[in-house]
Design a protein around this motif. Structure first.
Motif, PDB file in Angstrom:
ATOM      1  N   GLY A 146       7.985   4.623  -8.071  1.00  0.00           N
ATOM      2  CA  GLY A 146       8.342   3.433  -8.834  1.00  0.00           C
ATOM      3  C   GLY A 146       7.902   2.120  -8.214  1.00  0.00           C
ATOM      4  N   HIS A 147       8.641   1.098  -8.576  1.00  0.00           N
ATOM      5  CA  HIS A 147       8.308  -0.270  -8.205  1.00  0.00           C
ATOM      6  C   HIS A 147       8.300  -0.466  -6.690  1.00  0.00           C
ATOM      7  N   LEU A 148       9.262   0.101  -5.986  1.00  0.00           N
ATOM      8  CA  LEU A 148       9.323  -0.063  -4.539  1.00  0.00           C
ATOM      9  C   LEU A 148       8.088   0.551  -3.873  1.00  0.00           C
ATOM     10  N   HIS A 149       7.659   1.681  -4.352  1.00  0.00           N
ATOM     11  CA  HIS A 149       6.466   2.332  -3.807  1.00  0.00           C
ATOM     12  C   HIS A 149       5.243   1.428  -3.976  1.00  0.00           C
ATOM     13  N   GLN A 150       5.097   0.871  -5.155  1.00  0.00           N
ATOM     14  CA  GLN A 150       3.970  -0.016  -5.432  1.00  0.00           C
ATOM     15  C   GLN A 150       4.027  -1.259  -4.555  1.00  0.00           C
ATOM     16  N   ARG A 151       5.185  -1.902  -4.485  1.00  0.00           N
ATOM     17  CA  ARG A 151       5.328  -3.120  -3.689  1.00  0.00           C
ATOM     18  C   ARG A 151       5.125  -2.843  -2.192  1.00  0.00           C
ATOM     19  N   ALA A 152       5.666  -1.731  -1.709  1.00  0.00           N
ATOM     20  CA  ALA A 152       5.477  -1.384  -0.300  1.00  0.00           C
ATOM     21  C   ALA A 152       3.989  -1.194   0.001  1.00  0.00           C
ATOM     22  N   GLY A 153       3.276  -0.549  -0.889  1.00  0.00           N
ATOM     23  CA  GLY A 153       1.834  -0.379  -0.715  1.00  0.00           C
ATOM     24  C   GLY A 153       1.102  -1.704  -0.667  1.00  0.00           C
ATOM     25  N   GLU A 154       1.484  -2.626  -1.533  1.00  0.00           N
ATOM     26  CA  GLU A 154       0.859  -3.946  -1.542  1.00  0.00           C
ATOM     27  C   GLU A 154       1.102  -4.682  -0.226  1.00  0.00           C
ATOM     28  N   GLU A 155       2.344  -4.646   0.240  1.00  0.00           N
ATOM     29  CA  GLU A 155       2.674  -5.359   1.482  1.00  0.00           C
ATOM     30  C   GLU A 155       2.029  -4.686   2.693  1.00  0.00           C
ATOM     31  N   LEU A 156       1.999  -3.363   2.719  1.00  0.00           N
ATOM     32  CA  LEU A 156       1.314  -2.659   3.807  1.00  0.00           C
ATOM     33  C   LEU A 156      -0.170  -3.007   3.827  1.00  0.00           C
ATOM     34  N   ALA A 157      -0.769  -3.115   2.654  1.00  0.00           N
ATOM     35  CA  ALA A 157      -2.181  -3.502   2.580  1.00  0.00           C
ATOM     36  C   ALA A 157      -2.380  -4.907   3.138  1.00  0.00           C
ATOM     37  N   ASP A 158      -1.485  -5.837   2.802  1.00  0.00           N
ATOM     38  CA  ASP A 158      -1.583  -7.190   3.347  1.00  0.00           C
ATOM     39  C   ASP A 158      -1.487  -7.176   4.874  1.00  0.00           C
ATOM     40  N   VAL A 159      -0.540  -6.406   5.402  1.00  0.00           N
ATOM     41  CA  VAL A 159      -0.382  -6.295   6.859  1.00  0.00           C
ATOM     42  C   VAL A 159      -1.663  -5.746   7.478  1.00  0.00           C
ATOM     43  N   LEU A 160      -2.185  -4.686   6.910  1.00  0.00           N
ATOM     44  CA  LEU A 160      -3.399  -4.071   7.439  1.00  0.00           C
ATOM     45  C   LEU A 160      -4.571  -5.053   7.412  1.00  0.00           C
ATOM     46  N   LEU A 161      -4.743  -5.747   6.315  1.00  0.00           N
ATOM     47  CA  LEU A 161      -5.884  -6.652   6.185  1.00  0.00           C
ATOM     48  C   LEU A 161      -5.805  -7.806   7.174  1.00  0.00           C
ATOM     49  N   TYR A 162      -4.621  -8.388   7.346  1.00  0.00           N
ATOM     50  CA  TYR A 162      -4.488  -9.462   8.336  1.00  0.00           C
ATOM     51  C   TYR A 162      -4.682  -8.922   9.751  1.00  0.00           C
ATOM     52  N   LEU A 163      -4.199  -7.726  10.013  1.00  0.00           N
ATOM     53  CA  LEU A 163      -4.377  -7.125  11.331  1.00  0.00           C
ATOM     54  C   LEU A 163      -5.852  -6.875  11.628  1.00  0.00           C
ATOM     55  N   VAL A 164      -6.565  -6.342  10.657  1.00  0.00           N
ATOM     56  CA  VAL A 164      -7.997  -6.090  10.817  1.00  0.00           C
ATOM     57  C   VAL A 164      -8.749  -7.404  11.031  1.00  0.00           C
ATOM     58  N   ARG A 165      -8.388  -8.417  10.282  1.00  0.00           N
ATOM     59  CA  ARG A 165      -9.053  -9.725  10.437  1.00  0.00           C
ATOM     60  C   ARG A 165      -8.764 -10.324  11.809  1.00  0.00           C
ATOM     61  N   LEU A 166      -7.516 -10.231  12.263  1.00  0.00           N
ATOM     62  CA  LEU A 166      -7.156 -10.743  13.579  1.00  0.00           C
ATOM     63  C   LEU A 166      -7.934 -10.014  14.672  1.00  0.00           C
ATOM     64  N   ALA A 167      -8.031  -8.707  14.567  1.00  0.00           N
ATOM     65  CA  ALA A 167      -8.794  -7.932  15.546  1.00  0.00           C
ATOM     66  C   ALA A 167     -10.260  -8.367  15.542  1.00  0.00           C
ATOM     67  N   ASP A 168     -10.805  -8.631  14.375  1.00  0.00           N
ATOM     68  CA  ASP A 168     -12.188  -9.086  14.272  1.00  0.00           C
ATOM     69  C   ASP A 168     -12.365 -10.433  14.961  1.00  0.00           C
ATOM     70  N   VAL A 169     -11.466 -11.357  14.697  1.00  0.00           N
ATOM     71  CA  VAL A 169     -11.551 -12.688  15.299  1.00  0.00           C
ATOM     72  C   VAL A 169     -11.427 -12.602  16.824  1.00  0.00           C
ATOM     73  N   LEU A 170     -10.581 -11.696  17.305  1.00  0.00           N
ATOM     74  CA  LEU A 170     -10.380 -11.533  18.744  1.00  0.00           C
ATOM     75  C   LEU A 170     -11.381 -10.563  19.388  1.00  0.00           C
ATOM     76  N   ASN A 171     -12.274 -10.008  18.574  1.00  0.00           N
ATOM     77  CA  ASN A 171     -13.279  -9.053  19.037  1.00  0.00           C
ATOM     78  C   ASN A 171     -12.634  -7.851  19.728  1.00  0.00           C
ATOM     79  N   ILE A 172     -11.634  -7.285  19.071  1.00  0.00           N
ATOM     80  CA  ILE A 172     -10.934  -6.112  19.578  1.00  0.00           C
ATOM     81  C   ILE A 172     -11.233  -4.934  18.664  1.00  0.00           C
ATOM     82  N   ASP A 173     -11.671  -3.840  19.249  1.00  0.00           N
ATOM     83  CA  ASP A 173     -11.906  -2.607  18.511  1.00  0.00           C
ATOM     84  C   ASP A 173     -10.540  -1.921  18.353  1.00  0.00           C
ATOM     85  N   LEU A 174      -9.975  -2.011  17.166  1.00  0.00           N
ATOM     86  CA  LEU A 174      -8.633  -1.480  16.935  1.00  0.00           C
ATOM     87  C   LEU A 174      -8.546   0.017  17.189  1.00  0.00           C
TER      88      LEU A 174
END
Length: 105
Positions: free
Chosen positions: A49-77
């Motif tokens: 349901g709705h919680l599953h969809q919203r959790a997926g959206e927020e997890l994706a946001d977390v992942l994308l910001y984390l990946v971008r931060l690692a890129d900016v810091l030149n860290i191989d995650l």
């Protein structure tokens, strides 16, 4: 993420501090979805349901910001995660801690 950022000329806004604050905000949004759910039912309720969809959206946001931060810091995650897991395996041998919550040191 780098290409997405460059296409929009957003790199100028992606200093480490700003990315960490954005990442923290997204983790907060994820936490908010579960904040008042009883712990014993949260996982089941999040599988559909709705919680599953919203959790997926927020997890994706977390992942994308984390990946971008690692890129900016030149860290191989992937490499950093493997090193961290190897260190944790040494600190917490499975045969010694099986079924126990690790203690803070």
């Amino acid at each position: 993420m780098r290409a997405f950022t460059e296409e929009r000329d957003w790199a100028q806004f992606h200093d480490p501090k700003s990315l960490i604050l954005a990442l923290t905000g997204e983790v907060g949004e994820l936490a908010e979805l579960f904040q008042w759910l009883p712990a014993d039912t949260a996982a089941n309720r999040a599988h559909e349901g709705h919680l599953h969809q919203r959790a997926g959206e927020e997890l994706a946001d977390v992942l994308l910001y984390l990946v971008r931060l690692a890129d900016v810091l030149n860290i191989d995650l992937a490499e950093a995660a493997h090193r961290k897991l190897a260190g944790s395996s040494a600190r917490f041998p499975a045969q010694e801690v099986h079924g126990q919550a690790p203690e803070k040191s």
